[in-house]
Design a protein around this motif. Structure first.
Motif, short mmCIF file in Angstrom:
data_model
loop_
_atom_site.label_atom_id
_atom_site.label_comp_id
_atom_site.label_asym_id
_atom_site.label_seq_id
_atom_site.Cartn_x
_atom_site.Cartn_y
_atom_site.Cartn_z
N TYR A 1 0.83 -1.21 0.00
CA TYR A 1 0.00 0.00 0.00
C TYR A 1 0.86 1.25 0.00
N PHE A 2 1.93 1.23 0.79
CA PHE A 2 2.80 2.40 0.84
C PHE A 2 3.56 2.58 -0.47
N VAL A 3 3.97 1.48 -1.07
CA VAL A 3 4.68 1.58 -2.34
C VAL A 3 3.77 2.10 -3.45
N VAL A 4 2.56 1.52 -3.52
CA VAL A 4 1.63 1.89 -4.60
C VAL A 4 1.00 3.25 -4.36
N PHE A 5 0.39 3.42 -3.16
CA PHE A 5 -0.33 4.66 -2.90
C PHE A 5 0.61 5.75 -2.39
N GLY A 6 1.45 5.40 -1.43
CA GLY A 6 2.31 6.41 -0.85
C GLY A 6 3.31 7.00 -1.83
N THR A 7 3.83 6.15 -2.72
CA THR A 7 4.83 6.63 -3.68
C THR A 7 4.19 7.17 -4.94
N ALA A 8 3.33 6.36 -5.57
CA ALA A 8 2.74 6.76 -6.85
C ALA A 8 1.81 7.96 -6.70
N ILE A 9 0.84 7.83 -5.79
CA ILE A 9 -0.12 8.92 -5.61
C ILE A 9 0.48 10.03 -4.76
N GLY A 10 1.31 9.64 -3.79
CA GLY A 10 1.92 10.65 -2.92
C GLY A 10 2.79 11.64 -3.67
N SER A 11 3.37 11.21 -4.79
CA SER A 11 4.18 12.13 -5.59
C SER A 11 3.33 13.22 -6.25
N ARG A 12 2.03 12.93 -6.44
CA ARG A 12 1.12 13.90 -7.04
C ARG A 12 0.33 14.69 -5.98
N ILE A 13 0.18 14.09 -4.79
CA ILE A 13 -0.52 14.77 -3.69
C ILE A 13 0.47 14.84 -2.52
N THR B 1 -10.46 5.96 3.16
CA THR B 1 -9.23 5.28 3.56
C THR B 1 -8.01 5.91 2.90
N PHE B 2 -8.12 6.22 1.62
CA PHE B 2 -6.98 6.73 0.85
C PHE B 2 -7.16 8.17 0.40
N TYR B 3 -8.18 8.85 0.89
CA TYR B 3 -8.40 10.23 0.48
C TYR B 3 -9.25 10.94 1.53
N SER B 4 -9.29 12.25 1.41
CA SER B 4 -10.16 13.06 2.26
C SER B 4 -11.48 13.28 1.55
N ILE B 5 -12.57 13.21 2.30
CA ILE B 5 -13.89 13.43 1.72
C ILE B 5 -13.99 14.83 1.12
N SER B 6 -13.23 15.78 1.67
CA SER B 6 -13.28 17.15 1.17
C SER B 6 -12.72 17.28 -0.24
N MET B 7 -12.02 16.26 -0.72
CA MET B 7 -11.46 16.28 -2.06
C MET B 7 -12.49 15.89 -3.12
N LEU B 8 -13.64 15.40 -2.69
CA LEU B 8 -14.67 14.95 -3.62
C LEU B 8 -15.55 16.11 -4.06
N PRO B 9 -16.23 15.97 -5.20
CA PRO B 9 -17.23 16.97 -5.60
C PRO B 9 -18.33 17.08 -4.54
N PRO B 10 -18.99 18.22 -4.44
CA PRO B 10 -20.01 18.43 -3.38
C PRO B 10 -21.07 17.33 -3.31
N ALA B 11 -21.55 16.89 -4.47
CA ALA B 11 -22.59 15.86 -4.47
C ALA B 11 -22.08 14.57 -3.84
N TRP B 12 -20.85 14.18 -4.16
CA TRP B 12 -20.30 12.94 -3.61
C TRP B 12 -19.95 13.08 -2.14
N GLN B 13 -19.65 14.31 -1.72
CA GLN B 13 -19.43 14.53 -0.28
C GLN B 13 -20.71 14.23 0.50
N VAL B 14 -21.82 14.68 -0.03
CA VAL B 14 -23.11 14.42 0.63
C VAL B 14 -23.41 12.93 0.66
N ILE B 15 -23.18 12.25 -0.46
CA ILE B 15 -23.43 10.80 -0.53
C ILE B 15 -22.53 10.06 0.45
N SER B 16 -21.28 10.51 0.57
CA SER B 16 -20.33 9.83 1.46
C SER B 16 -20.76 9.90 2.92
#
Length: 255
Positions: free
Chosen positions: A37-49, A186-201
């Motif tokens: 998880y750290f290799v895939v998400f932490g490195t790949a996505i972490g480099s962009r976020i 788990t892998f993101y903040s709800i605040s990063m979602l569009p408003p409609a998906w925040q409500v659904i979440s």
């Protein structure tokens, strides 16, 4: 009524012995999974976020990974733990023994929660080799850690009573819990979602658990902490009520 702690210990020890017989697999599997998880998400996505609310992305996902483990391990260990004696017929020996339903539940659920917390602690330890963690509210971390393990062990106990086959034992964890956990922040903040998906979440109960646990680590939460505590306390009360009804009525036990 005097609690028969010897009976509780016998059930607990029997369940834990099965866990320790596969100790190597039980430890290696979560360590490898966490590292991936750290290799895939932490490195790949972490480099962009790089950061979320001032927290590095690799550290940000740690509470979610621990919560993922507690939920899935607690549910699966408890459901298989109680379904196995039902499957082989040993449940009738428990029902005939001079022990109360509370002692039976304490033994099975206590063992399942212990296994889940053991794996969760291993994941937390493993994560320290990849990121530097800060514990903003240590007591809150412990509270969410224990409450989640116990609550979902109770939930798994209910599933194990309800299930008529090993396929049904895996049905709810696979088709319901897994999507809810991965869509629960788990892998993101709800605040990063569009408003409609925040409500659904907000209709996803796992969001409240992960948010509260993340707040305990970093002081950042997607939902109010009191809402997180209310969610876990409410679900715990619901599971306790269902278990009490099961043993009071003998549903799925005496057939």
């Amino acid at each position: 009524m005097t609690m028969n702690w010897r009976a509780v210990w016998a059930i607990y020890r029997n369940e834990m012995n099965r866990f320790f017989r596969t100790m190597y697999q039980s430890i290696v599997s979560p360590v490898i999974s966490t590292a991936l998880y750290f290799v895939v998400f932490g490195t790949a996505i972490g480099s962009r976020i790089p950061t979320i609310e001032g927290v590095s992305y690799a550290a940000f996902i740690v509470p979610g990974l621990i919560m993922l483990s507690l939920i899935m391990q607690g549910t699966s260990n408890a459901s298989f733990g109680i379904y196995r004696p039902r499957f082989v017929g040993a449940i009738y020996e428990l029902l005939a023994a001079p022990i109360s339903f509370l002692e039976v539940v304490l033994g099975f659920v206590g063992a399942a929660a212990s296994k889940a917390m053991f794996i969760g602690a291993i994941i937390l330890l493993t994560s320290t080799f990849f990121v530097e963690l800060h514990f903003a509210h240590p007591l809150a971390i412990l509270a969410f850690f224990v409450l989640t393990a116990v609550t979902f062990s109770l939930f798994g106990f209910v599933i194990g009573i309800w299930a008529d086959s090993f396929e049904q034992v895996n049905l709810i964890p696979g088709l319901v819990l897994t999507p809810l956990v991965f869509l629960g922040g788990t892998f993101y903040s709800i605040s990063m979602l569009p408003p409609a998906w925040q409500v659904i979440s907000m209709f996803n109960p796992v969001v409240y658990l992960i948010s509260g646990f993340r707040w305990a680590f970093f002081g950042y939460a997607d939902v109010p902490v009191l809402a997180s505590l209310a969610a876990i306390a409410g679900f715990l009360a619901l599971c306790l009520t269902i278990v009490w009804i099961i043993f009071r009525t003998g549903w799925r036990l005496r057939k």
